[in-house]
Design a protein around this motif. Sequence first.
Motif, PDB file in Angstrom:
ATOM      1  N   LEU A  11       2.939   5.892   5.600  1.00 12.98           N
ATOM      2  CA  LEU A  11       4.362   5.795   5.264  1.00 12.98           C
ATOM      3  C   LEU A  11       4.650   6.422   3.901  1.00 12.98           C
ATOM      4  CD1 LEU A  11       5.115   2.147   6.457  1.00 12.98           C
ATOM      5  CD2 LEU A  11       5.655   4.289   7.625  1.00 12.98           C
ATOM      6  N   ALA A  12       3.741   6.217   2.944  1.00 13.09           N
ATOM      7  CA  ALA A  12       3.925   6.837   1.629  1.00 13.09           C
ATOM      8  C   ALA A  12       3.894   8.355   1.725  1.00 13.09           C
ATOM      9  CB  ALA A  12       2.844   6.339   0.670  1.00 13.09           C
TER      10      ALA A  12
ATOM     11  N   SER B 147       0.828  -1.210   0.000  1.00  8.19           N
ATOM     12  CA  SER B 147       0.000   0.000   0.000  1.00  8.19           C
ATOM     13  C   SER B 147       0.857   1.252   0.000  1.00  8.19           C
ATOM     14  CB  SER B 147      -0.923  -0.020   1.216  1.00  8.19           C
ATOM     15  OG  SER B 147      -1.662   1.174   1.312  1.00  8.19           O
ATOM     16  N   ALA B 148       1.969   1.215   0.720  1.00  6.35           N
ATOM     17  CA  ALA B 148       2.874   2.363   0.725  1.00  6.35           C
ATOM     18  C   ALA B 148       3.457   2.608  -0.665  1.00  6.35           C
ATOM     19  CB  ALA B 148       3.994   2.133   1.736  1.00  6.35           C
TER      20      ALA B 148
ATOM     21  N   GLY C  73       0.254   1.833   5.489  1.00  2.35           N
ATOM     22  CA  GLY C  73       1.101   2.022   4.313  1.00  2.35           C
ATOM     23  C   GLY C  73       0.924   3.383   3.683  1.00  2.35           C
ATOM     24  N   SER C  74      -0.307   3.892   3.648  1.00  2.00           N
ATOM     25  CA  SER C  74      -0.533   5.220   3.083  1.00  2.00           C
ATOM     26  C   SER C  74       0.168   6.299   3.897  1.00  2.00           C
ATOM     27  CB  SER C  74      -2.041   5.494   3.011  1.00  2.00           C
ATOM     28  OG  SER C  74      -2.678   4.583   2.145  1.00  2.00           O
TER      29      SER C  74
ATOM     30  N   PHE D 289       2.727   5.963  -2.798  1.00  2.00           N
ATOM     31  CA  PHE D 289       3.817   6.838  -3.258  1.00  2.00           C
ATOM     32  C   PHE D 289       3.730   7.078  -4.759  1.00  2.00           C
ATOM     33  CE2 PHE D 289       8.130   7.675  -4.732  1.00  2.00           C
ATOM     34  CZ  PHE D 289       8.499   8.713  -3.881  1.00  2.00           C
TER      35      PHE D 289
END
Length: 401
Positions: free
Chosen positions: A111-112, A25-26, A108-109, A30
């Motif tokens: 982190l992105a 997801s990250a 994950g979003s 990104f």
Amino acid sequence: MLALRLARGTHPLVLLRRLLVAAASAGVGFLLLATLGYALGHPDRGADAAVRLLWCAVPLAATVQFAVAVARTDPGARPLPGLSSAGLGPVRLALLGAVSTAVSCTLGSVLALLAFLLLRGDLGRAPFPGGPAELLGAGKPAPFAAVLTLLFVVPVLSAAAGALSLRPRKQRPGAAPDPQQPAAASEHANARATLFGGLPWGIALTAAGLALVSYAAGAPPAADELLPLPGRLDAIPPGAVGGWVLIATGLVLACPGITHLCGRLLAAGRPGALRLLSGRVLQEEAQRIGRPLGVLCAVVAAALAATRLYGSAPDGPGGRPFGPLTGMGAALVLACVTATVLTAALETKGARTDTTGALRRLGVPAGTLRRAAALRGAVTVAVLAPLTWLVAELAALPLTR
């Protein structure tokens, strides 16, 4: 809150799969934010930015598929005795699995977003010089609504797909199993449906896709017109793109039948115990693991065809190099589809728990079961690898003449 409590007490392997979903997801988040940054830095290239956003649909679909596969193998989403009396019936368990998937994808979003802001220099430090600053639109203010919308695409789609996959399915009255029909006949009917249902359609779609690519391909594209993902679409004929879509769809439809044929090949003739066990299990697994294998074959074939196209470019000895986001997106798609196949294999292993336990009680050694699993994998790879290479060569040949 219940999903977080279950995540704290779950098995480390389950946590690892959820972390892999968060990492995928990250990566997709990104790529989406990089598309936004490119649009901010190049306001006069709206068409190119739209094409980049369109190409993000490929890793997005691979990530959603991987998230659904992980949600299906999550122990917290399985109905257990006593949970219904506690208010956790099949519907609420499906919602719980969707919430767990959304939590992993949201991580994950986040982190992105941190990586995007760090590379742009929005966290109190100078932006990275050169390529990253230009690709991400450093120095241009990013609209908050657009960033938030792009970051929530993966969690929302993954949670919705997970809820649909885990929802309880009601059996239609006309499809109720006949108590007079033996189980062997029912299994034989399912095997025939697997073998003769999608296999002819898959072969037909793959052949039609190859024919469409050959018909649509004209002169080979110039070196400065080859497609760096993300890049331009007007260099590749639209018919060739449609042909590749048909080829991928055909492989996905045909692989369950091909996997079933591999199982029949193993159990053909007068097999020993090892071949018979491997062949029967592979035939039983064909429907569940065939579709992820088809997606993997389609992705590998597309990667081989793209490498063939770029390798044949007359611009320099190695052809036109792939862009940094191209490599990231390709690696993300390949990693997601491979992880989906491994997760589907774990799901089939969990579905055979009773059978494996019965074999162990009958005295079958654990080494025999491992050798049977290795034999199934070797035969499947030996059949699908040449087929994937052949499809990739036939798909890339008209564009490299």
